[in-house]
Design a protein around this motif. Sequence first.
Motif, mmCIF file in Angstrom:
data_model
loop_
_atom_site.group_PDB
_atom_site.id
_atom_site.type_symbol
_atom_site.label_atom_id
_atom_site.label_comp_id
_atom_site.label_asym_id
_atom_site.label_seq_id
_atom_site.Cartn_x
_atom_site.Cartn_y
_atom_site.Cartn_z
ATOM 1 N N ASP A 57 0.659 -1.228 -0.040
ATOM 2 C CA ASP A 57 0.097 0.037 0.153
ATOM 3 C C ASP A 57 0.986 1.191 0.114
ATOM 4 O O ASP A 57 0.573 2.502 0.578
ATOM 5 C CB ASP A 57 -0.899 -0.172 1.060
ATOM 6 N N LEU A 58 1.962 1.184 -0.604
ATOM 7 C CA LEU A 58 3.093 2.418 -0.539
ATOM 8 C C LEU A 58 2.245 3.513 -1.476
ATOM 9 O O LEU A 58 2.484 4.722 -1.005
ATOM 10 C CB LEU A 58 4.360 1.766 -1.164
ATOM 11 N N ASP A 59 1.589 3.245 -2.563
ATOM 12 C CA ASP A 59 0.960 4.216 -3.271
ATOM 13 C C ASP A 59 0.066 4.916 -2.505
ATOM 14 O O ASP A 59 -1.017 4.346 -2.142
ATOM 15 C CB ASP A 59 0.462 3.495 -4.606
ATOM 16 N N PRO A 60 0.131 6.366 -2.365
ATOM 17 C CA PRO A 60 -0.707 7.082 -1.463
ATOM 18 C C PRO A 60 -2.045 6.974 -2.044
ATOM 19 O O PRO A 60 -3.087 7.198 -1.550
ATOM 20 C CB PRO A 60 -0.153 8.544 -1.574
ATOM 21 N N ALA A 61 -2.300 6.722 -3.490
ATOM 22 C CA ALA A 61 -3.560 6.649 -3.994
ATOM 23 C C ALA A 61 -4.480 5.632 -3.657
ATOM 24 O O ALA A 61 -5.649 5.575 -3.739
ATOM 25 C CB ALA A 61 -3.506 6.692 -5.710
ATOM 26 N N ARG A 81 -4.318 4.624 -0.540
ATOM 27 C CA ARG A 81 -4.838 4.809 1.088
ATOM 28 C C ARG A 81 -5.529 6.193 1.170
ATOM 29 O O ARG A 81 -5.085 7.249 1.152
ATOM 30 C CB ARG A 81 -3.275 5.047 1.753
ATOM 31 N N PRO A 82 -6.647 5.964 1.627
ATOM 32 C CA PRO A 82 -7.700 7.162 1.868
ATOM 33 C C PRO A 82 -7.173 7.978 2.921
ATOM 34 O O PRO A 82 -7.553 9.224 2.989
ATOM 35 C CB PRO A 82 -9.242 6.455 2.174
ATOM 36 N N SER A 83 -6.210 7.442 3.810
ATOM 37 C CA SER A 83 -5.945 8.087 5.022
ATOM 38 C C SER A 83 -4.463 9.085 4.517
ATOM 39 O O SER A 83 -4.081 9.451 5.796
ATOM 40 C CB SER A 83 -5.829 7.174 6.137
ATOM 41 N N HIS A 84 -4.312 9.033 3.547
ATOM 42 C CA HIS A 84 -2.896 9.601 3.231
ATOM 43 C C HIS A 84 -2.474 10.755 3.657
ATOM 44 O O HIS A 84 -1.111 10.979 4.506
ATOM 45 C CB HIS A 84 -2.638 9.679 1.766
ATOM 46 N N PRO A 85 -3.362 11.836 3.756
ATOM 47 C CA PRO A 85 -3.029 13.190 4.385
ATOM 48 C C PRO A 85 -2.663 13.218 5.596
ATOM 49 O O PRO A 85 -1.844 13.946 6.250
ATOM 50 C CB PRO A 85 -4.232 14.026 4.186
ATOM 51 N N LYS A 86 -3.237 12.288 6.557
ATOM 52 C CA LYS A 86 -3.293 12.177 8.026
ATOM 53 C C LYS A 86 -1.987 11.391 8.199
ATOM 54 O O LYS A 86 -1.307 11.735 9.407
ATOM 55 C CB LYS A 86 -4.210 11.399 8.650
ATOM 56 N N LEU A 87 -1.134 10.797 7.218
ATOM 57 C CA LEU A 87 0.004 10.156 7.318
ATOM 58 C C LEU A 87 1.141 11.128 7.332
ATOM 59 O O LEU A 87 2.545 10.665 7.602
ATOM 60 C CB LEU A 87 -0.055 8.887 6.656
ATOM 61 N N GLN A 88 1.009 12.219 6.827
ATOM 62 C CA GLN A 88 2.223 13.233 6.542
ATOM 63 C C GLN A 88 2.814 13.613 8.261
ATOM 64 O O GLN A 88 1.878 13.922 9.159
ATOM 65 C CB GLN A 88 1.803 14.286 5.907
#
Length: 198
Positions: free
Chosen positions: A35-39, A41-48
């Motif tokens: 799941d490395l591709d941010p696309a 993962r719907p939670s991607h912005p929170k993981l920054q």
Amino acid sequence: MSDHDDIPLAYVPSKPRDVPSAEQLRERVPGWGADLDPADRPSHPKLQFAPGASGARWDFPERQPGAEGRERSIEHAFVTPVFGTAQPLHGVSGAIRRFAYDRYSEGRLAHWLLLVAGDRVDATGAHLRSFVSGRPDDLLTETGVTAEAKKEARAASRDSTRVDRHHRWLDPLIVAGPWVVTGVVAVRVVAKAVRALR
């Protein structure tokens, strides 16, 4: 080395120490990085990692006093900086709960079974105290069994979408069963004691 090397990562704003590279993880863990591709993962912005974005005005929160003697899971280095004090451990149920925290990890079934056992001991003690108080628990009204006999409840119970429709016949057994068993055991114990005294 950071000032916070001895404090668990959950309580500090810094990044984890000694993070393995993606290649090292992919070699060590089969399927790692799917799941490395941010696309994906719907939670991607929170993981920054964004220092200061949390709004916290501290590096490590001020510790609440009174942590000595509080229950703490063995996988944690210390009691969380803030903790509840509303229900302190007491009596036999407290001893059971303290044993669960001192002896078993939260990942072990024994930990949770002991906490459930402590809860049941506490509930039984509360029931017994209600008899001594002169106002014993009213099993019928407090469990909602009498409410089921009302006209509106009977009509609702025939509703096919009602979740508890298939196991409603078990409810009286679950509610009354422990009391019946306790009563039978109490009668037998008293009868045996009377026979022994004769």
